[in-house]
Design a protein around this motif. Structure first.
Motif, PDB file in Angstrom:
ATOM      1  N   LYS A 128       0.859  -1.188   0.000  1.00  0.00           N
ATOM      2  CA  LYS A 128       0.000   0.000   0.000  1.00  0.00           C
ATOM      3  C   LYS A 128       0.891   1.232   0.000  1.00  0.00           C
ATOM      4  CE  LYS A 128      -3.765  -2.120   2.559  1.00  0.00           C
ATOM      5  NZ  LYS A 128      -4.564  -2.092   3.787  1.00  0.00           N
ATOM      6  N   TYR A 129       0.646   2.131  -0.979  1.00  0.00           N
ATOM      7  CA  TYR A 129       1.508   3.289  -1.149  1.00  0.00           C
ATOM      8  C   TYR A 129       0.707   4.538  -1.523  1.00  0.00           C
ATOM      9  CZ  TYR A 129       4.908  -0.456  -1.760  1.00  0.00           C
ATOM     10  OH  TYR A 129       5.677  -1.572  -1.597  1.00  0.00           O
ATOM     11  N   PRO A 130       1.215   5.719  -1.142  1.00  0.00           N
ATOM     12  CA  PRO A 130       0.623   6.959  -1.640  1.00  0.00           C
ATOM     13  C   PRO A 130       1.202   7.314  -3.010  1.00  0.00           C
ATOM     14  CG  PRO A 130       2.267   7.444   0.035  1.00  0.00           C
ATOM     15  CD  PRO A 130       2.188   5.956  -0.073  1.00  0.00           C
ATOM     16  N   THR A 148      -2.491  13.902  -3.349  1.00  0.00           N
ATOM     17  CA  THR A 148      -2.054  12.518  -3.173  1.00  0.00           C
ATOM     18  C   THR A 148      -3.283  11.632  -2.979  1.00  0.00           C
ATOM     19  OG1 THR A 148      -1.808  12.685  -0.771  1.00  0.00           O
ATOM     20  CG2 THR A 148       0.134  13.206  -2.101  1.00  0.00           C
ATOM     21  N   PHE A 149      -3.112  10.371  -3.316  1.00  0.00           N
ATOM     22  CA  PHE A 149      -4.130   9.348  -3.062  1.00  0.00           C
ATOM     23  C   PHE A 149      -3.403   8.035  -2.823  1.00  0.00           C
ATOM     24  CE2 PHE A 149      -3.420   9.530  -7.601  1.00  0.00           C
ATOM     25  CZ  PHE A 149      -3.395   8.208  -8.011  1.00  0.00           C
ATOM     26  N   ASN A 150      -4.105   7.068  -2.273  1.00  0.00           N
ATOM     27  CA  ASN A 150      -3.482   5.794  -1.908  1.00  0.00           C
ATOM     28  C   ASN A 150      -3.912   4.670  -2.831  1.00  0.00           C
ATOM     29  OD1 ASN A 150      -2.120   6.750   0.473  1.00  0.00           O
ATOM     30  ND2 ASN A 150      -4.127   6.897   1.407  1.00  0.00           N
ATOM     31  N   VAL A 151      -2.989   3.767  -3.083  1.00  0.00           N
ATOM     32  CA  VAL A 151      -3.285   2.572  -3.877  1.00  0.00           C
ATOM     33  C   VAL A 151      -2.730   1.338  -3.160  1.00  0.00           C
ATOM     34  CG1 VAL A 151      -3.323   3.731  -6.118  1.00  0.00           C
ATOM     35  CG2 VAL A 151      -1.177   2.761  -5.283  1.00  0.00           C
ATOM     36  N   LYS A 152      -3.331   0.219  -3.458  1.00  0.00           N
ATOM     37  CA  LYS A 152      -2.832  -1.073  -2.990  1.00  0.00           C
ATOM     38  C   LYS A 152      -2.405  -1.824  -4.243  1.00  0.00           C
ATOM     39  CE  LYS A 152      -4.202  -5.181  -0.454  1.00  0.00           C
ATOM     40  NZ  LYS A 152      -5.332  -5.836   0.229  1.00  0.00           N
TER      41      LYS A 152
END
Length: 155
Positions: A128-130, A148-152
């Motif tokens: 999981k990263y921004p 920014t947004f987060n993804v897995k």
């Protein structure tokens, strides 16, 4: 006004597996330079907190924003903090001319919509990263829209 509403409706209809993302303005940028209304990732089936994305698969990021500055030319960068050090030094999309996907010049106080296609390289580890998306005036980088947004990331 009607054209914008129609465009937003069509965008919503065309996104079968998309999701409005939870986004935050970049802490290292002036928040008064831009308003980011909506950010949509397609496909995103898991929800707005962590869209699960696969490496080497194509995605589209749709951005609805209002710059508070004018610019003859915009650049964009899309970076990932895959080391979780708050440095955003991994490239998702090579920094480029945003005018290839967005009509330039950009006028202050004019709301804009545009799409960016991207895919993650195989060198980014699962986790999981921004991700940081930045649009900026090529003549004055302090004039920017940044969030920014987060993804897995899956295999």
């Amino acid at each position: 006004m009607f054209a914008r509403l129609l465009l937003l409706c069509l965008l919503g209809i065309s996104c079968v597996n998309c999701e409005y993302l939870f986004k935050k303005l970049c802490s290292d940028e002036d928040p008064h330079q831009c308003e980011v209304y909506n950010v949509i990732l397609d496909p995103c089936e898991d929800g707005k907190n962590f869209c699960t994305i696969n490496k080497l698969k194509h995605y589209t990021l749709s951005i609805d924003f209002l710059p508070k500055f004018s610019a003859n030319k915009l650049n964009m960068s899309m970076l990932i903090d895959d080391k979780l050090t708050d440095t955003f030094d991994g490239e998702v999309k090579v920094p480029s001319d945003a005018c290839e996907v967005l009509t330039c010049p950009v006028d202050a106080q004019t709301r804009r919509l545009f799409d960016v296609r991207f895919k993650l390289g195989k060198s980014i580890a699962v986790g999981k990263y921004p991700v940081k998306m930045k649009l900026f005036n090529s003549e004055n980088e302090k004039q920017s829209c940044c969030f920014t947004f987060n993804v897995k990331i899956k295999k």
